[in-house]
Design a protein around this motif. Structure first.
Motif, PDB file in Angstrom:
ATOM      1  N   ALA B 118      -7.193  15.243   0.113  1.00 43.04           N
ATOM      2  CA  ALA B 118      -5.934  14.908   0.762  1.00 43.04           C
ATOM      3  C   ALA B 118      -4.926  16.033   0.565  1.00 43.04           C
ATOM      4  O   ALA B 118      -4.815  16.602  -0.516  1.00 43.04           O
ATOM      5  CB  ALA B 118      -5.394  13.608   0.186  1.00 43.04           C
ATOM      6  N   ARG B 229      -7.987   2.709   1.197  1.00 43.33           N
ATOM      7  CA  ARG B 229      -8.558   3.381   0.013  1.00 43.33           C
ATOM      8  C   ARG B 229      -9.978   3.876   0.272  1.00 43.33           C
ATOM      9  O   ARG B 229     -10.489   4.708  -0.456  1.00 43.33           O
ATOM     10  CB  ARG B 229      -8.567   2.432  -1.180  1.00 43.33           C
ATOM     11  CG  ARG B 229      -7.212   2.231  -1.820  1.00 43.33           C
ATOM     12  CD  ARG B 229      -7.343   1.551  -3.169  1.00 43.33           C
ATOM     13  NE  ARG B 229      -6.076   0.942  -3.529  1.00 43.33           N
ATOM     14  CZ  ARG B 229      -5.811  -0.360  -3.414  1.00 43.33           C
ATOM     15  NH1 ARG B 229      -6.739  -1.196  -2.989  1.00 43.33           N
ATOM     16  NH2 ARG B 229      -4.631  -0.829  -3.755  1.00 43.33           N
ATOM     17  N   LEU B 234      -9.298  10.216   0.853  1.00 41.70           N
ATOM     18  CA  LEU B 234      -8.426   9.704  -0.211  1.00 41.70           C
ATOM     19  C   LEU B 234      -9.212   9.266  -1.437  1.00 41.70           C
ATOM     20  O   LEU B 234      -8.642   8.879  -2.452  1.00 41.70           O
ATOM     21  CB  LEU B 234      -7.621   8.497   0.304  1.00 41.70           C
ATOM     22  CG  LEU B 234      -6.746   8.715   1.541  1.00 41.70           C
ATOM     23  CD1 LEU B 234      -6.087   7.401   1.949  1.00 41.70           C
ATOM     24  CD2 LEU B 234      -5.687   9.771   1.268  1.00 41.70           C
ATOM     25  N   ALA B 238      -7.334   7.496  -4.591  1.00 41.91           N
ATOM     26  CA  ALA B 238      -6.894   6.460  -3.648  1.00 41.91           C
ATOM     27  C   ALA B 238      -5.770   5.602  -4.211  1.00 41.91           C
ATOM     28  O   ALA B 238      -4.812   5.274  -3.503  1.00 41.91           O
ATOM     29  CB  ALA B 238      -8.079   5.599  -3.241  1.00 41.91           C
ATOM     30  N   LEU B 241      -2.499   7.377  -3.909  1.00 43.66           N
ATOM     31  CA  LEU B 241      -2.056   7.760  -2.567  1.00 43.66           C
ATOM     32  C   LEU B 241      -1.835   6.573  -1.643  1.00 43.66           C
ATOM     33  O   LEU B 241      -1.091   6.664  -0.672  1.00 43.66           O
ATOM     34  CB  LEU B 241      -3.074   8.728  -1.945  1.00 43.66           C
ATOM     35  CG  LEU B 241      -3.255  10.047  -2.703  1.00 43.66           C
ATOM     36  CD1 LEU B 241      -4.362  10.882  -2.074  1.00 43.66           C
ATOM     37  CD2 LEU B 241      -1.945  10.834  -2.718  1.00 43.66           C
ATOM     38  N   VAL B 264       0.516   5.400   2.997  1.00 48.00           N
ATOM     39  CA  VAL B 264      -0.463   6.420   2.622  1.00 48.00           C
ATOM     40  C   VAL B 264       0.344   7.673   2.349  1.00 48.00           C
ATOM     41  O   VAL B 264       0.894   8.280   3.273  1.00 48.00           O
ATOM     42  CB  VAL B 264      -1.486   6.658   3.747  1.00 48.00           C
ATOM     43  CG1 VAL B 264      -2.460   7.757   3.336  1.00 48.00           C
ATOM     44  CG2 VAL B 264      -2.236   5.380   4.060  1.00 48.00           C
ATOM     45  N   ALA B 266      -0.014  10.810   1.591  1.00 47.13           N
ATOM     46  CA  ALA B 266      -0.761  12.059   1.601  1.00 47.13           C
ATOM     47  C   ALA B 266      -0.475  12.772   2.911  1.00 47.13           C
ATOM     48  O   ALA B 266      -0.110  12.152   3.909  1.00 47.13           O
ATOM     49  CB  ALA B 266      -2.251  11.784   1.462  1.00 47.13           C
TER      50      ALA B 266
END
Lengths: 395, 345
Positions: B118, B229, B234, B238, B241, B264, B266
C-alpha cells in the motif's frame, strides 16, 4: 398570423430532389422543401425528424437555397458568392445557433443576440437567416424570446429550426412555422451515403446502419468503421450467451461489456440514438444531430478513465443493445422470426429463445425497458446493470 | 400446493405494504420497492403455476411466512418497509435454490491489480479517531462485541443467497433456530444451526429492538471492514489501514460533518465508506456529504474515493437511487451480491 401548413408533394410539384441538396434518402421531403421555398418562402420553417436522420442537413439545404443568388433546379447553385460563403461558414447574414454549456440547451441570451442581429441591415444585401439546430433543446425562456421574433419578423428574415421532437417546442412556436416532417431515410440511399462517407463496403454499411437504427448521422459523425460493427456483433453474442451463464459470472463480465459498449458509442449509439436495431421511442434523449456542426468523437480522444457522463452513456448503449437482443428473443420465441432486428444472429437467437417460454422473454424485455427508464431517471449505471444481469433469465 | 404457498407470500406482502405505507415520509420508497416486489412475486407465481414444490422449498416458504407474520404482528412499519424489499427476493431465492440451484448468484471477486504494497496517503489528507461522545461510547461497545467479527467473516465467505437469508434472520423480530434452519436448508450449502453464519444471524435477530438496529448497522460495517482487509495490497497492514469511525481532514481542517463508518487509509487514493443496512438508509444528505468530502479533497488536489455499502440487493438499491436526488456519479455502490468487489479494490 396565419399558421403555415406544410403540404405533401403532389402532381403539380413532382417529387424530385434538387441536385445540389446534400440531403439523402428524403427525396419527397427535399422536393417539397424546394417547392415551398420557390413559391413563398415562409419566414419560419421547422424541420422535424429523428436525430441523425437528416433533419439538420435538410435545414442547411433550406438555408443554402434561401441564401443562394442564383438557385438552380430549386436548390443552391453552389457557385455564387453566397453559396461559397455558406460553404466556408463565413456568411455574415447567417446566424447558426446550437445548444451550449453543460446543460446542453439553447439559452435566452443566444436568442436575444439573434433578435438584435435581425434588427440590423443585411451585410450582403440579401436575406438574413437564423438556423437553430436542435431547436427542441431551447429552454423555456429562450422559446419565449424566440416567439417575439416569430410574431413580428423583420422583413427578409427567416428562421429555420431543426428539431427531433417538436413536442418540446411551445405550441405557439410550432403554429407559426411551416413544418416538414421526416422519417428515417431510405435505407438504400443511406447505406450508399455511408459507403461514400466512411469508405466501408456495402455489407458493412448495411450492418452499421442497422446498428444505428437507420440513422446515418451518428455513424458519419463518429467516423464509424467495420470494427464498430464487429464490436456490436460481439456484444450481442455475449448477451445471448448470458442466459447460459451463471449470474455471478455475468457480473464478472459486465465491466468488459461496458468497455466494449464505449467502443460502439463511437459508432453512434451515444447521445440517445438507439443501438437496439429498432427505432427508439425515447423522448428524453438529447443527441446532437450529426448533420449540424458534427462533434467528432474519435476513440483516441476518449480518456482512459470514463467521465460520469461517459459511464452513463456506455451503460445506456449497452442496455439499448441488450434491449434489442431481448426483443429479438421475444419475437423468435413467439414465432415472429422475420421481424428480428439482427437477422445475422438468427441461428443463435433461435437456439436460446426456444429453451424458455415466450412469456419469460417478454418479461425480460420489460425488465430491460424498466432498467433503461431508471437510468434516465438518474439511476446508478453500474447498479442497474448489476441488477439487470442478475435478473436476466437463466436456461 | 405451490400455488397456495406463493399466494400466501403475495398476501403477506400486501399486508407488509399496507403496514409500511403508514410511514408517509417513506411513501416514495415504499412505492418503488413494492412495485418491484409485486412484479417479482407475480412472475414467480406465473412461472411456477401448479407445479409441486420440493419439500425443502415448502418448508422454507413456510418459515419465511412465519417471519413475515411476526413482522406484521410487531406492528413496526419501518421494519415492514425493509421486509417489503426483502421478502419477494427471498421467496424467489428459495424457489431458485430448490428448483434451479445453478441460477443462484455467487459473489464475484475480480482479480486484484496494482501494487503489492500500500502506498502512503497523499500529503494534506489525515485521519483521526472520532471524539468519544456518549453515542460513540455505547456504539463502540457494540462494535467490540465478539459476536460481530466471526459473523462478518461468515458473511464475507457466504454466497449472496446465504447473505440474504442471514439478513432476514437478523431482521426477524423473534427468529427461531428451527425456522432459520428451514430457510438455510433450501440452499445447496445446507448450513446447520451450528454454522457461524446461522449462529451469528440468530444472535443479532434475538437482540431487543432498540439494540437490534445498532447491531445490524455494526454487522454491515464489520463485514465491509472484513472485505476491505482482504485486499492483497493491504494484507500486510490491514488492521492499521482499514479503520472504523474515523474523521477525515484536509490540511488539518475537518472535512466531514461526522465520522465515516469505514476508511481505507492508504494511497494513492484513500477511501471513505458509509455503510447502510438497507437501501432506505441511502438518502440525499448521505450522498451529498460523501460528495462534499470528495470535492473538498479535490480542492486540495487530492483524490479520495467515496462509496456506500448497502446490505441490500442490487435491485432494491438501484430502485432506491431513482428517487434520491443527490450527486452520486462518483460514488461507488456495493450491494449484498457484490461485496466481493470490496476485496478486489
Amino acid at each position: 398570423m396565419a399558421r403555415a401548413v406544410s403540404t405533401p408533394p403532389d402532381a403539380a410539384h413532382p417529387a424530385r430532389r434538387p441536385a445540389r441538396f446534400a440531403t439523402r434518402g428524403h427525396d419527397a421531403a427535399a422536393a417539397h422543401l424546394a417547392t415551398l421555398l420557390a413559391d413563398a418562402p415562409p419566414h419560419a420553417l421547422l424541420i422535424v425528424g429523428p436525430r441523425g436522420a437528416g433533419a439538420g442537413t435538410l435545414a442547411r439545404d433550406a438555408v443554402a437555397t434561401l441564401m443562394c443568388g442564383e438557385p438552380v433546379d430549386g436548390g443552391p447553385c453552389g457557385a455564387c458568392r453566397a453559396c461559397r460563403l455558406i460553404a466556408s461558414g463565413s456568411h455574415t447574414d447567417l446566424v447558426v445557433i446550437n445548444p451550449t454549456g453543460e446543460s446542453n440547451t439553447i439559452k435566452i441570451d443566444q436568442i436575444r443576440a439573434l433578435a438584435a442581429g435581425f434588427a440590423l441591415f443585411s451585410v450582403e444585401g440579401g436575406r438574413r437567416i437564423a438556423l437553430i439546430e436542435h431547436a427542441d433543446l431551447m429552454n423555456e425562456d429562450a422559446q419565449n424570446a424566440l416567439l417575439k421574433t416569430l410574431e413580428e419578423p423583420p422583413s427578409r428574415t427567416h428562421v429555420i429550426l431543426a428539431a427531433a421532437e417538436d413536442s418540446r417546442l411551445m405550441p405557439t412556436i410550432r403554429s407559426r412555422c411551416a413544418v416538414i416532417r421526416l422519417g428515417l431515410p431510405d435505407a438504400k440511399q443511406a447505406s450508399e451515403l455511408l459507403g461514400e462517407r466512411l469508405g466501408v463496403d456495402a455489407p458493412t454499411a448495411v450492418r452499421l446502419l442497422r446498428m444505428s437504427s437507420g440513422r446515418p448521422g451518428p455513424l458519419i459523425d463518429a467516423e464509424a468503421t467495420g470494427d464498430a460493427a464487429r464490436a456490436h456483433a460481439q456484444i450481442r453474442r455475449q448477451i445471448l450467451d448470458f442466459a447460459a451463464t451463471q449470474p455471478h459470472a455475468r457480473l464478472g463480465q459486465l465491466g468488459a461489456l461496458v468497455a466494449d459498449a464505449r467502443a460502439i458509442l463511437v459508432a453512434g449509439d451515444d447521445d440517445g440514438n438507439a443501438a437496439d436495431g429498432t427505432e427508439s421511442d425515447d423522448s428524453s434523449d438529447d443527441a446532437p444531430d450529426v448533420d449540424a456542426e458534427p462533434k467528432k468523437k474519435s476513440p483516441a480522444k476518449r480518456s482512459a478513465k470514463p467521465t460520469p457522463a461517459e459511464r452513463r452513456a456506455a451503460a445506456t448503449a449497452l442496455l439499448r443493445l441488450w434491449r434489442g437482443v431481448a426483443r429479438d428473443l421475444a419475437l423468435v420465441s413467439t414465432g415472429a422470426v422475420d421481424q428480428i432486428a439482427f437477422p445475422e444472429d438468427r441461428a443463435e437467437i433461435e437456439a436460446v429463445a426456444h429453451r424458455l417460454p415466450p412469456a419469460t422473454w417478454g418479461e425480460a424485455l420489460h425488465a430491460i425497458d424498466k432498467t433503461l427508464s431508471a437510468l434516465r431517471r438518474n439511476g446508478n449505471p453500474e447498479l442497474l446493470l448489476d441488477a439487470a444481469a442478475l435478473s436476466w433469465p437463466t436456461l | 400446493m405451490s400455488g397456495t404457498a406463493l399466494t400466501q407470500q403475495r398476501d403477506l406482502f400486501a399486508r407488509l405494504v399496507t403496514l409500511g405505507e403508514e410511514v408517509t415520509d417513506a411513501l416514495d420508497h415504499t412505492n418503488v420497492v413494492s412495485t418491484l416486489g409485486e412484479e417479482e412475486l407475480n412472475r414467480a407465481i406465473a412461472a411456477i403455476g401448479d407445479r409441486a414444490l420440493p419439500d425443502a422449498a415448502t418448508s422454507a416458504l413456510a418459515a419465511l411466512a412465519a417471519s413475515v407474520e411476526r413482522v406484521i404482528a410487531a406492528n413496526d412499519p419501518h421494519r415492514a418497509i425493509d421486509w417489503i424489499g426483502m421478502q419477494p427476493r427471498l421467496a424467489l431465492t428459495l424457489l431458485a435454490a430448490t428448483l434451479n440451484p445453478a441460477s443462484l448468484p455467487k459473489d464475484v471477486v475480480p482479480p486484484s491489480s496494482g501494487a503489492t504494497v500500500a502506498a502512503r496517503i497523499p500529503a494534506g489528507i489525515s485521519f483521526s479517531d472520532a471524539p468519544r461522545d456518549g453515542r460513540a461510547v455505547v456504539y463502540s461497545g457494540i462494535q467490540a462485541d465478539p459476536i460481530l467479527r466471526p459473523l462478518a467473516v461468515a458473511i464475507a465467505n457466504a454466497t449472496p443467497a446465504e447473505r440474504l437469508i442471514a439478513r432476514a434472520v437478523m431482521n426477524d423480530p423473534e427468529p427461531t433456530a428451527a425456522e432459520a434452519a428451514a430457510l438455510f436448508a433450501a440452499l445447496p450449502s445446507h448450513r446447520t444451526t451450528t454454522d457461524p453464519l446461522v449462529v451469528g444471524a440468530l444472535a443479532i435477530g434475538g437482540k431487543a429492538q432498540a439494540s437490534n438496529a445498532q447491531y445490524r448497522g455494526a454487522v454491515v460495517e464489520a463485514t465491509t471492514a472484513e472485505m476491505l482487509r482482504r485486499r492483497p495490497v493491504l494484507a500486510n497492514d490491514a488492521d492499521r489501514l482499514v479503520r472504523r469511525e474515523r474523521r477525515f481532514a484536509i490540511d488539518g481542517v475537518s472535512a466531514d460533518p461526522h465520522p465515516f463508518d469505514v476508511t481505507v487509509e492508504a494511497g494513492p487514493v484513500p477511501e471513505l465508506w458509509d455503510c447502510k443496512w438497507g437501501a432506505r438508509g441511502i438518502d440525499a444528505s448521505l450522498l451529498a456529504e460523501l460528495e462534499d468530502a470528495r470535492i473538498r479533497a479535490a480542492g486540495s488536489s487530492a483524490r479520495i474515493a467515496i462509496g456506500v455499502v448497502a446490505f441490500d440487493t442490487a435491485a432494491i438499491v438501484a430502485a432506491r437511487l431513482t428517487i434520491v436526488r443527490a450527486p452520486r456519479e462518483k460514488t461507488r455502490f456495493i450491494t449484498l451480491e457484490t461485496l466481493g468487489r470490496l476485496a478486489a479494490g
